[in-house]
Design an enzyme around this catalytic site. Structure first.
Site, short mmCIF file in Angstrom:
data_model
loop_
_atom_site.label_atom_id
_atom_site.label_comp_id
_atom_site.label_asym_id
_atom_site.label_seq_id
_atom_site.Cartn_x
_atom_site.Cartn_y
_atom_site.Cartn_z
N LYS A 1 0.83 -1.22 0.00
CA LYS A 1 0.00 0.00 0.00
C LYS A 1 0.86 1.27 0.00
CE LYS A 1 -2.19 -0.75 3.94
NZ LYS A 1 -1.64 -2.04 4.40
N ARG B 1 -9.65 1.22 8.42
CA ARG B 1 -9.29 -0.18 8.67
C ARG B 1 -10.44 -0.97 9.28
NH1 ARG B 1 -3.46 0.58 9.04
NH2 ARG B 1 -2.33 -1.39 9.15
N ARG C 1 10.60 -6.92 5.62
CA ARG C 1 10.49 -5.47 5.40
C ARG C 1 11.48 -4.71 6.29
NH1 ARG C 1 4.76 -2.50 5.56
NH2 ARG C 1 4.60 -3.41 7.63
N ARG D 1 10.48 -2.76 11.94
CA ARG D 1 9.45 -2.29 12.86
C ARG D 1 9.19 -3.34 13.92
NH1 ARG D 1 4.55 -0.28 9.09
NH2 ARG D 1 3.42 -1.42 10.69
N ARG E 1 -1.41 -9.19 13.46
CA ARG E 1 -1.88 -8.16 12.53
C ARG E 1 -2.60 -8.78 11.34
NH1 ARG E 1 3.18 -5.47 11.10
NH2 ARG E 1 2.03 -3.97 9.88
P1 AMP Z 1 0.62 0.40 9.37
O1 AMP Z 1 1.84 1.25 9.33
O2 AMP Z 1 -0.46 0.91 8.45
O3 AMP Z 1 0.91 -1.06 9.15
O4 AMP Z 1 0.02 0.53 10.84
C1 AMP Z 1 0.75 0.11 11.97
C2 AMP Z 1 -0.15 -0.02 13.16
O5 AMP Z 1 -0.74 1.25 13.48
C3 AMP Z 1 -1.34 -0.95 13.01
O6 AMP Z 1 -1.00 -2.32 13.23
C4 AMP Z 1 -2.28 -0.42 14.09
O7 AMP Z 1 -1.84 -0.79 15.38
C5 AMP Z 1 -2.06 1.09 13.96
N1 AMP Z 1 -2.98 1.68 12.95
C6 AMP Z 1 -2.65 2.25 11.77
N2 AMP Z 1 -3.74 2.66 11.12
C7 AMP Z 1 -4.80 2.32 11.90
C8 AMP Z 1 -6.20 2.44 11.76
N3 AMP Z 1 -6.76 3.00 10.68
N4 AMP Z 1 -6.98 1.98 12.77
C9 AMP Z 1 -6.45 1.44 13.88
N5 AMP Z 1 -5.14 1.26 14.06
C10 AMP Z 1 -4.30 1.69 13.08
#
Ligand code: AMP
Length: 222
Positions: free
Chosen positions: A13, A88, A127, A162, A173
């Site tokens: 993404k 999400r 990653r 990360r 996740r």
């Molecule tokens: P990402 O970088 O998009 O993979 O997001 C990393 C983490 O941030 C996720 O696993 C969630 O813990 C939190 N997070 C990011 N976006 C959201 C969202 N829209 N709703 C809830 N938690 C989020």
């Protein structure tokens, strides 16, 4: 132009969003990046988000929606934006619709990236990300390695893995994605804005091709 990026963790993404951001000259807004920046700066929001993120859980909807609402009020979103990682959940998708409706805006396309499940965990564990928060370049140890191991090609900063990309958190996740986020595609299928496409090493579809298809689709829609 309002573009939503949907897809499993590490499905690509962020990389596709970057390409589309350059093409349309609109900001790519990653909810995960905003949370990580707040964690780094130890803000109140960051301390709260960290409680959930460290275990691979979603940050609660009310916290996430108000964070995004604030971000959407910034000037650089006037001509559009790409949302990467938000919404999400169905509740977030509804909240976004309400926010946009109030401003007389609508979503042009929801890009749903489909990646075979077996590939997802491999992508997550390989990653690596640039530690420089102004750069945030994304690498993959196998599919897209940096030229010098551990060092960003673009800015020379160190790369890191990360915390939530480590195996236990990553597995969680993926489960959360299946339960909470995959249904969001169905929500958008009803409004007709959904564009599902495959981004996968196994079927040889790369981020550049996906971005090109999205650009073509948007031109045809005009
Ligand atoms: P990402 O970088 O998009 O993979 O997001 C990393 C983490 O941030 C996720 O696993 C969630 O813990 C939190 N997070 C990011 N976006 C959201 C969202 N829209 N709703 C809830 N938690 C989020």
């Amino acid at each position: 132009m309002i573009i939503i990026m949907l897809g499993a963790p590490a499905s690509g993404k962020g990389s596709v969003a970057e390409l589309l951001s350059k093409e349309f000259n609109i900001p790519a807004i990653s909810s995960g990046d905003i949370f990580r920046k707040n964690i780094q700066e130890k803000t109140e929001l960051g301390l709260e988000a960290q409680k959930y993120m460290k275990d691979g859980k979603l940050v609660p909807d009310d916290i996430t929606v108000s964070m995004i609402k604030e971000r959407l009020e910034e000037k650089d979103t006037q001509n559009g934006m790409i949302l990467d990682g938000f919404p999400r959940t169905n509740a977030q998708a509804k909240a976004l619709d309400e926010m946009l409706e109030k401003d007389g805006k609508k979503i042009d396309i929801v890009v749903n990236l489909e990646t075979p499940e077996a590939e997802i965990l491999e992508r997550i564990s390989n990653r690596r990300i640039c530690t420089n928060t102004d750069c945030k370049a994304i690498y993959n140890l196998v599919l897209a390695p940096s030229k010098v191991p551990g060092i960003c090609d673009k800015c020379g900063s160190k790369l890191y893995q990360r915390e939530d990309d480590k195996v236990e958190s990553a597995k969680h996740r993926l489960e959360v994605y299946k339960k909470e986020t995959a249904p969001v595609a169905k929500y958008y299928a009803k409004t007709g804005a959904l564009f599902s496409t495959v981004l996968s090493q196994s079927v040889n579809r790369m981020k550049e091709e996906v971005a090109r298809d999205v650009i073509e689709y948007l031109k045809e829609e005009k």
